[in-house]
Write a protein that holds these residues in place. Structure first.
Motif, PDB file in Angstrom:
ATOM      1  N   MET A 129      -1.911   9.699   1.022  1.00 19.92           N
ATOM      2  CA  MET A 129      -3.048   9.849   1.911  1.00 19.92           C
ATOM      3  C   MET A 129      -2.641  10.162   3.344  1.00 19.92           C
ATOM      4  SD  MET A 129      -5.314   9.865  -0.173  1.00 19.92           S
ATOM      5  CE  MET A 129      -6.571  10.268   1.021  1.00 19.92           C
ATOM      6  N   VAL A 130      -1.474   9.729   3.782  1.00 13.94           N
ATOM      7  CA  VAL A 130      -1.091  10.032   5.157  1.00 13.94           C
ATOM      8  C   VAL A 130      -0.993  11.538   5.371  1.00 13.94           C
ATOM      9  CG1 VAL A 130       0.758   9.844   6.841  1.00 13.94           C
ATOM     10  CG2 VAL A 130      -0.074   7.816   5.675  1.00 13.94           C
TER      11      VAL A 130
ATOM     12  N   PHE B 108      -4.477  13.043   5.127  1.00 14.10           N
ATOM     13  CA  PHE B 108      -5.306  12.795   6.293  1.00 14.10           C
ATOM     14  C   PHE B 108      -4.877  13.661   7.468  1.00 14.10           C
ATOM     15  CE2 PHE B 108      -6.232  10.454  10.229  1.00 14.10           C
ATOM     16  CZ  PHE B 108      -7.591  10.231  10.070  1.00 14.10           C
TER      17      PHE B 108
ATOM     18  N   GLY C 271      -9.585   1.547  -4.603  1.00 16.56           N
ATOM     19  CA  GLY C 271     -10.893   0.935  -4.440  1.00 16.56           C
ATOM     20  C   GLY C 271     -11.062  -0.344  -5.244  1.00 16.56           C
ATOM     21  N   ARG C 272      -9.989  -0.839  -5.766  1.00 14.80           N
ATOM     22  CA  ARG C 272      -9.973  -2.026  -6.612  1.00 14.80           C
ATOM     23  C   ARG C 272     -10.939  -1.908  -7.780  1.00 14.80           C
ATOM     24  NH1 ARG C 272      -7.129  -6.540  -4.806  1.00 14.80           N
ATOM     25  NH2 ARG C 272      -7.655  -6.496  -2.620  1.00 14.80           N
TER      26      ARG C 272
ATOM     27  N   PRO D 255      -0.749   4.529  -2.184  1.00 18.46           N
ATOM     28  CA  PRO D 255      -1.784   5.406  -1.624  1.00 18.46           C
ATOM     29  C   PRO D 255      -1.360   6.044  -0.303  1.00 18.46           C
ATOM     30  CG  PRO D 255      -2.403   3.123  -1.346  1.00 18.46           C
ATOM     31  CD  PRO D 255      -1.210   3.131  -2.247  1.00 18.46           C
ATOM     32  N   LEU D 256      -0.619   5.290   0.511  1.00 17.03           N
ATOM     33  CA  LEU D 256      -0.247   5.839   1.824  1.00 17.03           C
ATOM     34  C   LEU D 256       0.635   7.057   1.682  1.00 17.03           C
ATOM     35  CD1 LEU D 256       0.283   2.587   3.892  1.00 17.03           C
ATOM     36  CD2 LEU D 256      -1.487   4.299   4.188  1.00 17.03           C
TER      37      LEU D 256
ATOM     38  N   HIS E 233       0.810  -1.213   0.000  1.00 19.98           N
ATOM     39  CA  HIS E 233       0.000   0.000   0.000  1.00 19.98           C
ATOM     40  C   HIS E 233       0.844   1.264   0.000  1.00 19.98           C
ATOM     41  CE1 HIS E 233      -3.686  -2.203   0.489  1.00 19.98           C
ATOM     42  NE2 HIS E 233      -3.205  -2.847   1.534  1.00 19.98           N
TER      43      HIS E 233
ATOM     44  N   PRO F  47      -6.004  17.977   7.584  1.00 16.59           N
ATOM     45  CA  PRO F  47      -7.148  18.520   8.326  1.00 16.59           C
ATOM     46  C   PRO F  47      -6.993  18.380   9.832  1.00 16.59           C
ATOM     47  CG  PRO F  47      -7.747  16.517   7.162  1.00 16.59           C
ATOM     48  CD  PRO F  47      -6.413  16.924   6.649  1.00 16.59           C
ATOM     49  N   LEU F  48      -6.267  17.351  10.255  1.00 15.08           N
ATOM     50  CA  LEU F  48      -6.036  17.204  11.697  1.00 15.08           C
ATOM     51  C   LEU F  48      -5.300  18.425  12.241  1.00 15.08           C
ATOM     52  CD1 LEU F  48      -6.388  15.059  13.963  1.00 15.08           C
ATOM     53  CD2 LEU F  48      -4.035  14.416  13.522  1.00 15.08           C
TER      54      LEU F  48
ATOM     55  N   ALA G 248      -5.615  21.360  11.288  1.00 16.02           N
ATOM     56  CA  ALA G 248      -6.527  22.484  11.473  1.00 16.02           C
ATOM     57  C   ALA G 248      -7.207  22.408  12.836  1.00 16.02           C
ATOM     58  CB  ALA G 248      -7.573  22.483  10.359  1.00 16.02           C
TER      59      ALA G 248
ATOM     60  N   TYR H 255      -1.369   0.530  -8.635  1.00 17.30           N
ATOM     61  CA  TYR H 255      -2.287   0.358  -7.509  1.00 17.30           C
ATOM     62  C   TYR H 255      -3.642   0.889  -7.936  1.00 17.30           C
ATOM     63  CZ  TYR H 255      -4.025   0.478  -2.693  1.00 17.30           C
ATOM     64  OH  TYR H 255      -4.728   0.272  -1.549  1.00 17.30           O
ATOM     65  N   GLU H 256      -4.653   0.026  -7.878  1.00 18.85           N
ATOM     66  CA  GLU H 256      -5.983   0.463  -8.278  1.00 18.85           C
ATOM     67  C   GLU H 256      -6.752   0.898  -7.041  1.00 18.85           C
ATOM     68  OE1 GLU H 256      -7.011  -3.099 -10.204  1.00 18.85           O
ATOM     69  OE2 GLU H 256      -6.425  -2.406 -12.189  1.00 18.85           O
TER      70      GLU H 256
ATOM     71  N   TYR I 284      -7.188   0.794  -0.834  1.00 17.94           N
ATOM     72  CA  TYR I 284      -7.697   2.050  -0.326  1.00 17.94           C
ATOM     73  C   TYR I 284      -9.085   2.303  -0.924  1.00 17.94           C
ATOM     74  CZ  TYR I 284      -7.631   6.869   1.190  1.00 17.94           C
ATOM     75  OH  TYR I 284      -7.921   8.053   1.799  1.00 17.94           O
ATOM     76  N   LEU I 285     -10.070   2.594  -0.061  1.00 20.63           N
ATOM     77  CA  LEU I 285     -11.443   2.891  -0.471  1.00 20.63           C
ATOM     78  C   LEU I 285     -12.174   1.682  -1.073  1.00 20.63           C
ATOM     79  CD1 LEU I 285     -11.415   6.486  -2.002  1.00 20.63           C
ATOM     80  CD2 LEU I 285     -12.473   5.738   0.125  1.00 20.63           C
TER      81      LEU I 285
END
Lengths: 147, 586, 510, 150
Positions: free
Chosen positions: C23-24, C27, C76-77, C19-20, C16, C30-31, C33, C73-74, D95-96
């Motif tokens: 996305m890390v 994610f 949501g598959r 995406p990580l 992963h 906003p924290l 903020a 990497y897809e 993911y998702l």
């Protein structure tokens, strides 16, 4: 210097002390600036007529080493080196030639010490107070590090 | 020894120590560094594995072997490192960070260059020796030294540039920069390298930077300088040009001509500089012969020379330090106040003159014997002449005029203890290296055991070195030469020492070249202003134009013709790209 | 080192990583903020960028060990034409490594400058915007979907406008600069999305790899050519291609120093990456319209940037503006390398991209240090700093020499490669112009260095005061990297060569 | 504040705001299987607050829905969205990947259902929070230039 014999009576330390003293004396120049060691090592050069003695001793030595050639044949790769007295004669001639050439060469090549103009004042950017190489007034006499 | 240490190049140790000591303000700490670093480097060298690439790196696809020890460079770097220790001791009396740092750095660069495994690495450290050594001259802080240092730097950098030029050629023609010996001098690249080496080895007519610069260095500086640069060049020649026949003649001429200059020279450190030239001539000649025994002779003679020449330089340094001068015309009779220095100087003089039982006797004879074996009669006679000449200027003139002869009346202190200690060790080496092998590995056999061709050396040692013929012929040469001196003195034929400078090949650039430049300057002074004015008119106009276009006040900053409109640019560009795309496909 | 990380990483991190990486930080942004103080936000942003950096290393390792050289990497598959694919090959692995490395170094050193320049209540939000921007840039580099690329481009751009505008605390001119940047950036993004629209109309897919496989049959299609033109101009604008660079000098000069450093080393690089991705992977350099664009548009523009902006840099009085104009000029070098159209040229351009990130990062970081301690960015303010802040200024000098292209620095290596690539194509006149431009670089950096090391300080009371250690450490890491990669250039050069090979040809991409 | 002219507005607004909010939630949950979804719902909720601010004044609206809350709401929205992605990842999926949320075999759609709802909730929070934050930012701004200087 205190009297060494006073303290030196002690039979164990006596010899060591004497030796140390003599070494010390050997390294302490006398009043006239002459180093005591020099008297031992080179005192003979001050003897009267030493020039003659050296001259004659050398002459005898030279004759001695060259006479060997007449009793002893060498076998060298270069033939001329086998002639009796070759090394001696060549050494003498070369030495004399080099030295005597000093006369004409000296006249030809010697110039005034400031010929290149760099013995004068300092250039810009150089400390004008820095001593010249030629007239360094023995600058380190007072400095540390004297053994 | 741990493998990590095995990769530690002794030269780099010295370089790092040199840089460090520039920053060490505490005198005692710096003294420790200047002695300990060479000792550590010595250990590293002695235990380094031989004949393998210890450190390599890749730069721009070029493999550089930074550290490789073999039999030839081992003995050179060993001598360099021992000399570095002695120089460290000799310099202890002075508190000079720049001098200490430059000396260590310079020694380190020379060692690293010697231990280089390819020509590129050699070049890099070759340049570093030039740059670091110049500070040793500059530190004398005299006007003459300043100019000499600049000339010296110019010549040394010229050598580096030539070397780099040659390397580029060689890389193109040969494809690598390995240390494989060159054979063909007609290749321009090889010729460049040859001349570059020649400058550092002070070939005839390329030699004068040496006599120009060394005598003007500091007391310690000239001792350090006398060790490295020329011997590094000898090593490089022995590595890259063994058996190159031109070298035989070049070397022989190198041995002969300095003799004449040394006779009339007044500055005793300059006499020793000529003597360096003369001794390096023997080595260059040996490289030219190129046989195993000759290469042995070169290595051994370089080793011995580093110490006896260093010793003589040290003794003259001590005289300079105490009296403030080394002019023969102002000195004399110093044996009264400096007996130790006198004694050591005499030992050095006897060593350089190749008296039996002294070091040069066991080293120089290998070269001369190989010259004779190869049948070079004229060369042989020239070397013999030079041997007599060495006796004249280094063996007799130096000690005689400084310590004996006419008493100058100078009554000074004996040299500082650290100087005496350094001289003592050097004197010990001068004698030790010349001793017969009382038991195996003693005296000269220790040195012979380090030579690149050990068996040839041992054979020579057993059959010829201390043979009756060899010893007696050497004595014949020396005693007759000394007799000639005494004879000439007795009949006042010996030329007296006079003040003055002796012209040499540097006259060509210091006088003729300088005059040319001055003349050109005068011409320029007249023609120049007119041209300069025209030039300035043109450039100022161009500058105004460029400034009007590019500066923050200019057109471009405002957005050019279309004021502030980058969007217009964007649209225009889009139009052009579209148009082009459509046209290209048609 | 990469092998060690691959071995140490757990299985989920390997599978992963893509995406990580994005996305890390996205994610955590906003924290930030929500967190109460700037200091916590700072620490979190270090953590986020550090994690991304590790994932970038992992991705690089995965790409290098992958038999096809691609990590896909897809999300949501969802299968490819429907879903978004994250697609990493040697090209974007390199870009990701640059962005995350600079991001990490930037967030480490940022705290003192943020304290000095950002009002207290805005600090956490500032870091939030920074992380959004960071995640957006990584997203641009990582995605294989043309529309998703647009989304990430906008994410990074919008947060960038905010970051630039926050410079108003120090200089009010940051506001018009940010606004100008906003207009221009939006223009570029719009052009890009229009271009994607054209391509979608022609091919019916948004996946870049699928577009590239469908295009050969459609090469004569008008909408493909129109799409090409829009994408080239749109991304060119984002990458500050001359003459579309005019947003850049102001934006870089007035934004907070830390933002300048981060953006200069990453933002234009990522846009340039997207441009290269389209020029070499989606479109092919053997299409007729692209060849003509290379020779008639990109090469003249690259050279013009090199020369014109170097001239403009020469006349600037503000060090940050000098560096900003120099950045445009350096982009010119990269564009020039790209426009040669060969693998050698592209790898030279990419190599310069890596090196430029290192040297501009270091230069702007040093400037940040000066702003922090001495408040002022004109050359006069820099006078005599060589004595008062030797560590900062030595690193500055090293990076400046690298920018000039002095041998034994990284800048020299990439200019050398660029020269080789130009020579191969017989473009010796372009080599001459590269040298000329380097000469101009000597002048404009020389002016600064001369002031720094040889002029007396304007204010004689300027005492010895270095930038904080927190700034010096990353600064020296970058400066030493300039030296190290100037001698042993194998690692970045290998990266650039692999990347160029990956950008070329569908085979390498798949 | 003179409120006499706005009585009707205030009364109507008070009646409408709950309805608008209710409608927003309808749009939100309808988004699962028809047109609509989180974005629209978020906008509608924001509209309810904006209407309140227009009628009762920004200070009153800020008391009712503080700016800190809207900002946090926007942040939380994004985190919910991303969090669903991470949740799928924690369950071993991509993911998702909604299918992985409850480890369902293919054919069952519980995960798809919950997943999309979670996402939409995140969007709702994010959009309404962001809209309100922007509104407050503009509406709460004090003119730097006095009116007579315009």
């Amino acid at each position: 210097m205190s009297d060494p014999t006073e303290n030196g009576r002690d039979n164990s330390g006596r010899f060591v002390k004497r030796a140390a003293e003599s070494v010390h004396n050997l390294n302490t120049p006398s009043e006239d600036g002459i180093h005591p060691l020099s008297k031992i090592l080179f005192g003979w050069t001050h003897r009267k007529g030493i020039g003659n003695i050296i001259f004659y001793v050398l002459m005898v030595l030279a004759l001695a080493v060259i006479s060997v050639d007449f009793f002893h044949a060498r076998h060298e790769y270069l033939n001329f080196a086998n002639y009796a007295g070759f090394y001696g004669v060549w050494g003498f001639v070369c030495f004399a030639f080099a030295v005597i050439m000093g006369w004409p060469l000296g006249h030809l090549l010697r110039r005034d010490e400031n010929y290149y103009g760099d013995a004068g004042g300092p250039p810009e950017g150089i400390d004008p107070d820095a001593p010249m190489a030629d007239d360094l007034p023995a600058p380190h006499h007072t400095s540390e590090g004297d053994a | 020894m741990p493998s990590m240490l095995a990769g530690l190049n002794p030269g780099w140790v010295l370089i790092i120590a040199g840089v460090a000591s520039l920053f060490i303000t505490m005198r005692q700490a710096r003294q420790v560094v200047t002695i300990a670093a060479p000792l550590l480097a010595l250990l590293l060298l002695v235990f380094a594995p031989q004949n393998m690439d210890l450190v390599t790196t890749q730069v721009l696809g070029l493999k550089m072997v930074l550290y490789r020890v073999d039999a030839l460079n081992f003995i050179f770097s060993l001598a360099f490192l021992i000399a570095a220790v002695l120089n460290g001791i000799y310099a202890l009396h002075s508190d000079d960070r720049i001098q200490d740092g430059a000396a260590l750095f310079y020694a380190g660069a020379a060692v690293a260059a010697t231990l280089a495994g390819d020509l590129m690495t050699l070049f890099v450290f070759w340049e570093l020796t030039a740059i670091s050594s110049v500070f040793l001259i500059l530190r004398a802080q005299t006007r003459a030294a300043y100019f000499a240092a600049m000339r010296y730097l110019g010549v040394q950098v010229l050598s580096g540039v030539l070397l780099l030029n040659g390397l580029a050629y060689v890389l193109k023609s040969r494809g690598d920069l390995s240390l494989e010996a060159f054979t063909d001098l007609s290749d321009p690249g090889v010729l460049f390298i040859f001349i570059a080496f020649g400058i550092k080895a002070a070939f005839p007519l390329l030699h004068n930077w040496l006599q120009d610069a060394y005598p003007k260095a500091t007391v310690v500086g000239s001792v350090v300088l006398s060790v490295y640069t020329t011997k590094l060049a000898v090593y490089a020649l022995a590595r890259m040009f063994p058996g190159q026949e031109h070298l035989v003649w070049i070397g022989a001429i190198m041995t002969v001509f300095p003799v004449f200059f040394a006779v009339i020279e007044n500055d005793l450190r300059r006499v020793l500089s000529y003597s360096i030239n003369n001794q390096v001539g023997f080595m260059v000649c040996g490289v030219g012969i190129g046989t195993p025994l000759a290469i042995n002779g070169v290595a051994a003679h370089a080793f011995a020379d580093i110490f006896f020449k260093g010793l003589l330089m040290m003794s003259m340094g001590a005289v300079l330090y105490r009296t403030g001068t080394v002019k023969a015309s102002q000195l004399g009779g110093l044996h009264r106040s400096m007996p130790w220095t006198t004694l050591f100087c005499i030992i050095g003089a006897m060593a350089i003159s190749a008296f039996p039982l002294f070091s040069a006797f066991v080293t120089k004879s290998m070269i001369i014997s190989e010259v004779a074996t190869a049948g070079y009669a004229v060369i042989f006679l020239m070397l013999m002449f030079a041997s007599a000449g060495v006796l004249e200027h280094s063996g007799i003139k130096i000690p005689y005029y400084a310590f004996f002869g006419h008493d100058s009346g100078l009554r000074v202190k004996e040299a500082p203890f650290n100087m005496l200690l350094a001289m003592g060790i050097a004197a010990f080496l001068c004698i030790f290296l010349g001793l017969p092998a009382l038991f195996p590995g003693f005296g000269h056999e220790w040195l012979y055991g380090l030579l690149p061709y050990r068996e040839e050396a041992m054979g020579y040692s057993h059959h010829h070195l201390f043979s009756f013929d060899h010893i007696i012929t050497q004595f014949q040469l020396l005693i007759f030469a000394i007799f000639a001196f005494v004879l000439l003195k007795r009949f006042h034929v010996y030329p007296p020492e006079k003040r003055g400078v002796i012209l040499d090949s540097d006259w060509s650039y210091r006088k003729v070249g300088y005059s040319l430049v001055t003349w050109a300057g005068t011409v320029w002074g007249k023609a120049g202003p007119a041209m300069t004015a025209a030039f300035f008119r043109i450039t100022s106009r161009a500058y105004n134009w460029i400034e009007a276009a590019f500066s923050p006040r200019g057109e471009l900053a405002r957005g050019g013709v279309l004021n502030g409109a980058m969007t217009i640019w964007t649209a225009a560009l889009l139009g052009i790209v579209l148009l082009l795309s459509f046209m290209a496909v048609g | 080192m990469i092998d060690a990380i691959l071995n140490a990483a757990p299985a989920w991190a390997l599978s992963h990583a893509a995406p990580l990486l994005v996305m890390v930080p996205l994610f955590l942004a906003p924290l930030l903020a929500l967190v109460p103080t700037g200091r916590i936000a700072w620490l979190i942003s270090i953590a986020a960028t550090g994690i991304s950096f590790l994932f970038a290393l992992i991705l690089l390792g995965l790409v290098q060990t992958s038999p096809i050289g691609v990590v896909s990497y897809e999300v949501g598959r969802w299968p490819v034409p429907l879903g978004i694919e994250l697609r990493v090959d040697a090209l974007n692995a390199m870009i990701l490594l640059i962005v995350t490395t600079i991001g990490l170094l930037a967030s480490v050193f940022s705290w003192p400058t943020v304290v000095a320049e950002i009002p207290k209540r805005k600090r956490a939000l500032f870091y939030s915007a920074f992380l959004v921007c960071f995640a957006g840039l990584n997203g641009v580099a990582i995605t294989g979907d043309a529309f998703n690329l647009f989304v990430f481009l906008e994410i990074s751009s919008i947060s960038t406008y905010v970051l630039v505008a926050l410079g108003s605390g120090r200089d009010r001119r940051a506001l018009p600069a940010a606004f100008n940047y906003l207009i221009m950036g939006t223009l570029g993004a719009s052009f890009y999305i229009i271009g994607i629209g054209f391509l979608y109309a022609a091919t019916g897919t948004l996946n870049m790899y699928q577009i590239s496989t469908l295009l050969p049959e459609l090469a004569g299609h008008r909408s493909v050519q129109a799409g090409f033109a829009f994408i080239l101009v749109g991304l060119g604008l984002k990458a500050a291609m001359w003459p579309l660079h005019q947003w850049l000098p102001n934006a870089y000069s007035y934004s907070p120093t830390f933002v300048t450093m981060f953006l200069s080393a990453t933002a234009t690089k990522v846009a340039l990456y997207a441009l290269i991705r389209f020029l070499f992977t989606v479109f092919r350099p053997d299409y007729g319209f692209e060849i003509s664009a290379f020779s008639a548009i990109l090469m003249p523009l690259g050279i013009a940037a090199m020369v014109v902006c170097s001239f403009q840099a020469v006349f600037q009085t503000d060090v940050r503006r000098i560096l900003a104009y120099s950045s445009v000029a350096q982009v010119g070098y990269m564009i020039l390398g790209v426009s040669i159209g060969t693998t050698a040229g592209l790898s030279a351009g990419l190599f310069h991209l890596v090196n430029h990130a290192m040297m501009k990062g270091a230069l702007f970081m040093a400037v940040a240090g000066v702003v922090l301690t001495y408040q002022g960015t004109t050359i006069r303010d820099f006078a005599g700093l060589g004595r008062s802040a030797p560590w900062t200024m030595t690193a500055f000098a090293i990076a400046a020499l690298s920018l000039i292209g002095v041998p034994l620095t990284a800048g020299f290596q990439s200019k050398l490669q660029l020269g080789f690539a130009l020579f191969d194509q017989g473009l010796w006149w372009a080599v001459g112009l590269v040298v000329f431009s380097s000469f101009l670089a000597v002048i404009y950096m020389g002016r600064v260095l001369e002031a720094v090391f040889f002029q007396p300080p304007v204010n004689p009371r300027k005492t010895r005061k270095e930038a904080p250690v927190l700034l010096l450490v990353p600064l020296w890491i970058l400066a030493l990297a300039n030296l190290y990669f100037g001698i042993a250039a194998d690692f970045p050069l290998g990266l650039a060569r692999d990347a160029a090979a990956a950008a070329f040809g569908v085979e390498a991409f798949r | 504040m003179n409120t006499d002219h706005h009585v009707i507005l205030r009364v109507i607004a008070k009646m409408l705001i709950p309805v608008i909010t209710m409608f927003a939630f309808y749009v939100q949950f309808h988004g699962d299987f028809g047109p609509g979804g989180g974005f629209q719902a978020g906008v509608i909720i924001a509209v309810a607050v904006i209407l309140y601010a227009l009628v009762f004044g920004v200070p009153a609206a800020m008391r009712a829905v503080p700016p800190v809350f809207t900002r946090s709401l926007a942040a939380v929205g994004v985190m919910i969205y991303a969090g669903v992605g991470f949740w799928a990842m924690l369950q071993g999926g991509h993911y998702l990947e909604y299918q992985a949320l409850f480890h369902e075999p293919p054919g069952e759609h519980h995960g798809q259902h919950i997943g999309i709802l979670g996402i939409e909730l995140g969007v709702l929070c994010g959009v309404s929070g962001a809209m309100l934050t922007i509104f407050y930012a503009f509406a709460g701004r004090v003119a730097e230039i006095r009116d007579e200087d315009w």
